[in-house]
Motif scaffolding. Structure first.
Motif, PDB file in Angstrom:
ATOM      1  N   SER A  45      28.050  -5.337  59.858  1.00  0.00           N
ATOM      2  CA  SER A  45      27.324  -4.628  60.923  1.00  0.00           C
ATOM      3  C   SER A  45      25.933  -5.207  61.129  1.00  0.00           C
ATOM      4  CB  SER A  45      27.222  -3.134  60.595  1.00  0.00           C
ATOM      5  OG  SER A  45      28.493  -2.541  60.572  1.00  0.00           O
ATOM      6  N   ILE A  46      25.267  -5.530  60.051  1.00  0.00           N
ATOM      7  CA  ILE A  46      23.936  -6.134  60.153  1.00  0.00           C
ATOM      8  C   ILE A  46      24.032  -7.498  60.821  1.00  0.00           C
ATOM      9  CG2 ILE A  46      22.021  -7.111  58.808  1.00  0.00           C
ATOM     10  CD1 ILE A  46      22.510  -4.781  56.802  1.00  0.00           C
ATOM     11  N   ALA A  47      25.037  -8.292  60.438  1.00  0.00           N
ATOM     12  CA  ALA A  47      25.226  -9.607  61.061  1.00  0.00           C
ATOM     13  C   ALA A  47      25.423  -9.460  62.571  1.00  0.00           C
ATOM     14  CB  ALA A  47      26.426 -10.317  60.433  1.00  0.00           C
ATOM     15  N   LYS A  48      26.207  -8.496  62.984  1.00  0.00           N
ATOM     16  CA  LYS A  48      26.444  -8.262  64.416  1.00  0.00           C
ATOM     17  C   LYS A  48      25.153  -7.881  65.128  1.00  0.00           C
ATOM     18  CE  LYS A  48      29.446  -5.739  67.573  1.00  0.00           C
ATOM     19  NZ  LYS A  48      30.556  -4.769  67.671  1.00  0.00           N
ATOM     20  N   LEU A  66      22.084  -8.641  64.210  1.00  0.00           N
ATOM     21  CA  LEU A  66      21.216  -9.821  64.248  1.00  0.00           C
ATOM     22  C   LEU A  66      21.644 -10.778  65.355  1.00  0.00           C
ATOM     23  CD1 LEU A  66      20.794 -10.402  60.422  1.00  0.00           C
ATOM     24  CD2 LEU A  66      18.955  -9.847  62.036  1.00  0.00           C
ATOM     25  N   LEU A  67      22.950 -10.952  65.526  1.00  0.00           N
ATOM     26  CA  LEU A  67      23.442 -11.793  66.625  1.00  0.00           C
ATOM     27  C   LEU A  67      22.989 -11.221  67.960  1.00  0.00           C
ATOM     28  CD1 LEU A  67      27.039 -12.492  65.322  1.00  0.00           C
ATOM     29  CD2 LEU A  67      25.249 -14.208  65.664  1.00  0.00           C
ATOM     30  N   GLY A  68      23.076  -9.908  68.108  1.00  0.00           N
ATOM     31  CA  GLY A  68      22.642  -9.247  69.333  1.00  0.00           C
ATOM     32  C   GLY A  68      21.152  -9.396  69.589  1.00  0.00           C
ATOM     33  N   ALA A  69      20.398  -9.593  68.520  1.00  0.00           N
ATOM     34  CA  ALA A  69      18.950  -9.771  68.645  1.00  0.00           C
ATOM     35  C   ALA A  69      18.566 -11.234  68.854  1.00  0.00           C
ATOM     36  CB  ALA A  69      18.246  -9.220  67.404  1.00  0.00           C
ATOM     37  N   GLY A  70      19.583 -12.110  68.956  1.00  0.00           N
ATOM     38  CA  GLY A  70      19.313 -13.511  69.243  1.00  0.00           C
ATOM     39  C   GLY A  70      19.241 -14.441  68.050  1.00  0.00           C
TER      40      GLY A  70
END
Length: 87
Positions: free
Chosen positions: A21-24, A26-30
């Protein structure tokens, strides 16, 4: 976010649960995200699922293996901007 300014995050235990969930997020944050975990099949499944959200790669790493950690650190290139310890 421009490719030249993309930040890199490493998420330990990133193949499932809270780490995933954290990885997802972070991806959403660029961020460009790298995940590590102990099981290649779980890493592969996570990377395949999250790839649509941004640049992600995964690798096997057992954090109880000091020699393996040392080898990963020696091979690391680039800058690490964030480290999430979830393993």
């Amino acid at each position: 976010m421009a490719e030249t300014t993309r930040r890199t995050a490493l998420v330990t235990g990133g193949s499932k649960g809270i780490g995933r969930s954290i990885a997802k997020r972070l991806l959403g944050a660029g961020y460009e995200v790298k995940i590590c975990a102990r099981h290649a099949d779980e890493i592969d499944a996570c990377v395949a699922e999250l790839r649509e959200h941004g640049p992600i790669e995964g690798f096997v790493l057992d954090l109880s293996d000091r020699k393996a950690i040392f080898e990963v650190c020696k091979a690391w290139t680039g800058t690490l901007h964030a480290l999430v310890g979830d393993a």
